[in-house]
Design an enzyme around this catalytic site. Sequence first.
Site, mmCIF file in Angstrom:
data_model
loop_
_atom_site.group_PDB
_atom_site.id
_atom_site.type_symbol
_atom_site.label_atom_id
_atom_site.label_comp_id
_atom_site.label_asym_id
_atom_site.label_seq_id
_atom_site.Cartn_x
_atom_site.Cartn_y
_atom_site.Cartn_z
ATOM 1 N N CYS A 2 -61.995 52.276 -8.049
ATOM 2 C CA CYS A 2 -62.937 50.405 -7.691
ATOM 3 C C CYS A 2 -62.855 50.189 -9.054
ATOM 4 O O CYS A 2 -62.419 50.399 -10.100
ATOM 5 C CB CYS A 2 -64.069 51.151 -7.250
ATOM 6 S SG CYS A 2 -64.126 52.040 -6.196
ATOM 7 N N ARG A 27 -54.996 46.874 -9.410
ATOM 8 C CA ARG A 27 -55.640 48.442 -9.553
ATOM 9 C C ARG A 27 -55.682 48.819 -7.433
ATOM 10 O O ARG A 27 -55.700 49.951 -7.110
ATOM 11 C CB ARG A 27 -56.941 48.627 -9.818
ATOM 12 C CG ARG A 27 -57.126 48.154 -10.613
ATOM 13 C CD ARG A 27 -58.481 47.852 -11.471
ATOM 14 N NE ARG A 27 -58.832 49.661 -11.368
ATOM 15 C CZ ARG A 27 -59.754 50.319 -12.179
ATOM 16 N NH1 ARG A 27 -59.479 49.484 -13.401
ATOM 17 N NH2 ARG A 27 -60.837 51.159 -11.819
ATOM 18 N N TRP A 74 -62.011 51.115 -3.339
ATOM 19 C CA TRP A 74 -60.925 51.248 -2.942
ATOM 20 C C TRP A 74 -60.968 53.029 -2.442
ATOM 21 O O TRP A 74 -62.595 53.848 -2.549
ATOM 22 C CB TRP A 74 -60.063 52.318 -4.091
ATOM 23 C CG TRP A 74 -59.281 53.489 -4.361
ATOM 24 C CD1 TRP A 74 -58.906 54.310 -3.889
ATOM 25 C CD2 TRP A 74 -57.815 53.254 -3.852
ATOM 26 N NE1 TRP A 74 -58.077 55.454 -3.899
ATOM 27 C CE2 TRP A 74 -56.922 54.928 -3.065
ATOM 28 C CE3 TRP A 74 -56.768 52.092 -3.063
ATOM 29 C CZ2 TRP A 74 -56.065 54.421 -2.640
ATOM 30 C CZ3 TRP A 74 -55.709 52.196 -2.563
ATOM 31 C CH2 TRP A 74 -55.365 53.370 -2.363
ATOM 32 N N ASN A 100 -67.753 52.981 -9.385
ATOM 33 C CA ASN A 100 -66.669 53.974 -9.365
ATOM 34 C C ASN A 100 -66.806 55.161 -8.854
ATOM 35 O O ASN A 100 -66.863 55.787 -10.635
ATOM 36 C CB ASN A 100 -65.486 52.775 -9.901
ATOM 37 C CG ASN A 100 -64.432 53.795 -10.424
ATOM 38 O OD1 ASN A 100 -63.676 54.387 -9.115
ATOM 39 N ND2 ASN A 100 -63.699 53.040 -11.215
ATOM 40 N N GLY A 101 -66.307 56.129 -8.727
ATOM 41 C CA GLY A 101 -66.434 57.355 -8.827
ATOM 42 C C GLY A 101 -66.497 57.780 -7.380
ATOM 43 O O GLY A 101 -66.604 57.867 -6.377
ATOM 44 N N GLU A 482 -38.228 68.608 -6.110
ATOM 45 C CA GLU A 482 -39.477 67.438 -6.840
ATOM 46 C C GLU A 482 -38.679 66.571 -7.784
ATOM 47 O O GLU A 482 -38.701 65.837 -8.133
ATOM 48 C CB GLU A 482 -40.355 67.884 -6.753
ATOM 49 C CG GLU A 482 -41.771 66.476 -7.099
ATOM 50 C CD GLU A 482 -41.625 65.301 -6.209
ATOM 51 O OE1 GLU A 482 -41.281 65.639 -5.016
ATOM 52 O OE2 GLU A 482 -42.027 64.152 -6.538
ATOM 53 N N LYS A 486 -37.641 62.804 -8.115
ATOM 54 C CA LYS A 486 -38.306 61.679 -9.245
ATOM 55 C C LYS A 486 -36.833 61.333 -10.236
ATOM 56 O O LYS A 486 -37.177 60.321 -10.669
ATOM 57 C CB LYS A 486 -39.546 62.123 -10.769
ATOM 58 C CG LYS A 486 -40.216 63.108 -9.529
ATOM 59 C CD LYS A 486 -41.534 62.085 -10.088
ATOM 60 C CE LYS A 486 -42.066 61.175 -8.576
ATOM 61 N NZ LYS A 486 -41.608 61.948 -7.461
ATOM 62 N N GLU A 489 -34.269 58.864 -8.656
ATOM 63 C CA GLU A 489 -35.112 57.544 -8.083
ATOM 64 C C GLU A 489 -35.410 56.474 -9.235
ATOM 65 O O GLU A 489 -34.734 55.506 -9.026
ATOM 66 C CB GLU A 489 -36.348 57.679 -7.124
ATOM 67 C CG GLU A 489 -37.759 58.503 -7.791
ATOM 68 C CD GLU A 489 -38.437 59.008 -6.455
ATOM 69 O OE1 GLU A 489 -38.572 57.275 -5.471
ATOM 70 O OE2 GLU A 489 -39.564 59.550 -6.529
ATOM 71 N N HIS A 505 -22.413 80.398 -3.979
ATOM 72 C CA HIS A 505 -22.038 79.958 -2.593
ATOM 73 C C HIS A 505 -21.607 78.589 -2.352
ATOM 74 O O HIS A 505 -21.264 77.829 -1.105
ATOM 75 C CB HIS A 505 -23.219 79.767 -0.983
ATOM 76 C CG HIS A 505 -23.824 81.271 -1.147
ATOM 77 N ND1 HIS A 505 -23.407 82.465 -0.267
ATOM 78 C CD2 HIS A 505 -24.539 81.900 -1.312
ATOM 79 C CE1 HIS A 505 -23.622 83.334 -0.515
ATOM 80 N NE2 HIS A 505 -24.669 83.211 -1.616
ATOM 81 N N LYS A 604 -42.345 51.432 -2.183
ATOM 82 C CA LYS A 604 -43.424 52.581 -2.445
ATOM 83 C C LYS A 604 -44.005 52.499 -1.024
ATOM 84 O O LYS A 604 -44.858 53.730 -0.704
ATOM 85 C CB LYS A 604 -44.688 51.444 -3.218
ATOM 86 C CG LYS A 604 -45.923 52.302 -3.354
ATOM 87 C CD LYS A 604 -45.751 53.857 -4.246
ATOM 88 C CE LYS A 604 -46.913 54.194 -4.539
ATOM 89 N NZ LYS A 604 -46.741 56.174 -4.896
#
Length: 609
Positions: A2, A27, A74, A100-101, A482, A486, A489, A505, A604
């Site tokens: 937030c 944010r 948020w 915030n939190g 993964e 990364k 991309e 193989h 995104k």
Amino acid sequence: MCGIVGYVGDGQATPFLLEGLTKLEYRGYDSAGIAVYDGKSIRVEKSVGRLVSLKEKIAGNEPSGMVGIGHTRWATHGRPSDLNAHPHTDCTGDFVVVHNGIIENYMALKEDLIKKGHVFKSETDTEVIAHMMEELYNGDFEATVRDVLNRIDGSYSLVFMSRRDPDRLICTKQDNPLVIGLGEGENFIASDIPAIISRTRRTYILNDGEIAVIRKDSVWVTNREGEPITKKVFEVNWNAEAAEKGGYEHFMLKEIHEQPKAVRDTMSARLAKDDSAVVLDELKWNEDFLNSFHKIFIVACGTAYHAGLVGKYYIERLARIPVECDIASEFRYRSPIIDDCTLTIVISQSGETIDTLAALKEAKRLGSKTLAVTNVVGSSIAREADQVIYTWAGPEIAVASTKAYTTQLIVMFMLALYMAGIRRTLPAARIHELIGKLRQIPAQISETLEDVEPIKTFAKVYGFNEDVFFIGRSLDYDVALEGSLKLKEISYIHAEAYAAGELKHGTLALIVEGIPVIALATQKSVYEKTLSNIKEVKARDAVVIGIAAANDTELEKYVDHVIKVPETDELLIPLLTVVPLQLLAYYAAITRGSDVDKPRNLAKSVTVE
Ligand code: AGP
């Protein structure tokens, strides 16, 4: 995360509050609000949606006054709505707070306050704090704030207003940022520097546990016990753009470094204090119902799919339920065998990925119960699923997903442990041991982030190779996938992840002299086999960078370089081995000059098929 702003001064508060919140819009948020003392009472105005909705709501009738606070939310507890937007007040409107939190013990506090007659308007954890101020107020604003802080657990940055002490604001922080801007005849508060640097560059950076009482001509800082603290002025020399990234060059690097906090926030309120169990209060299924599932599908895209592969391993290993993990765009068209004893788990950072949403609807149509793991409260996927477990990673701005991935792994691990507890597939001692290891992960991620120089060097030396391989077995293979995504991309290098046992193989034909191979070797049960595969590629003169646990003294004999991560249970080590791979991708992209936060061709959130 937030956004928070506060103003005390000779000028009008509202213009700064709106200007400051505008600077914090990057944010990510879902609602906004302000509160201003107008000489008689505190006027609160808030609105779900974008800041522009709030501005339209008050246009021509802006709150006037010289003390005020503002917030962009948020959502973590309670969906985005006018009522859940901050600021929050007590029953009388005398106390107003922005936060915030996460207040971890808010449910118990709320129940106690309701018993004492307090009436709540929102679903948030934050509102509890305003009512606690009302309940505990003894005439001393600052002492009451201390009293409240001594009763709450969790991570927070908080700003308090009181109609009874309207000439000041009080703010404090624990594990969340808060800065104080020092002006002439006015002072400012913000959760992030971009909100204040147009007004002042002289700041106090608050530390955890410090409490500041802010008047227009003074800032008084003490510790939790009320002992005065002398703060050093921090002169901000960042430009506005750098300030948005918290001083990091890119959002991706900022978010990689936010992982310890994101992981801690996601798990701490869900682990029993005595480490005896995972507590998932948000799951409204009872034990019998959870025991009725005999098949689980995990469905997602991209990085979330890679988290799903790890989740499959966790659930099968710990809870002993058969799991299939599918790419969402494939799942939808393969007529999966589903009945009412099937659970379909969809994973999505944005909660808006169209393929995942469509797969979720298909699973429901076929009779499956559904659970979403997502980072966005009130997102389409969150609303469509029967149940939701939120990652509390805060907004993820960079296209390349990092902190969302690690918090998804945390949620999947906790879910597997939770199911194992209900199905009694793990002894209590093992659950206790794993939770104890889980608590160490945030600090171990921080430790992994401390020494980035070797990774920067690898990125410089190998960053211009056009082909890179990632190999591993079991969980190491899942992390290799993964790491490969990364690198692909954001650096545009053609990276390929392969099950190490599969190389011979066919793909081994591509291993030629000098090709970089990132080999993950952390899983004991397949360690010797992985070593054999490393020898296979070394025999073809590949350059091998090994990823190993700190206590491994063997791997360095067979590879060209080794990156070590702290020792933990091998089930949890993916949370650590992924970090050097994220950093390798980041620095390779820097080496090649690509657009790290907004790589070509990508979005995104993929909301079109
Ligand atoms: C990951 O770095 C990519 N940005 C992409 O693969 C992403 O994970 C995928 O599009 C899924 O997004 P979601 O988690 O928001 O559903």
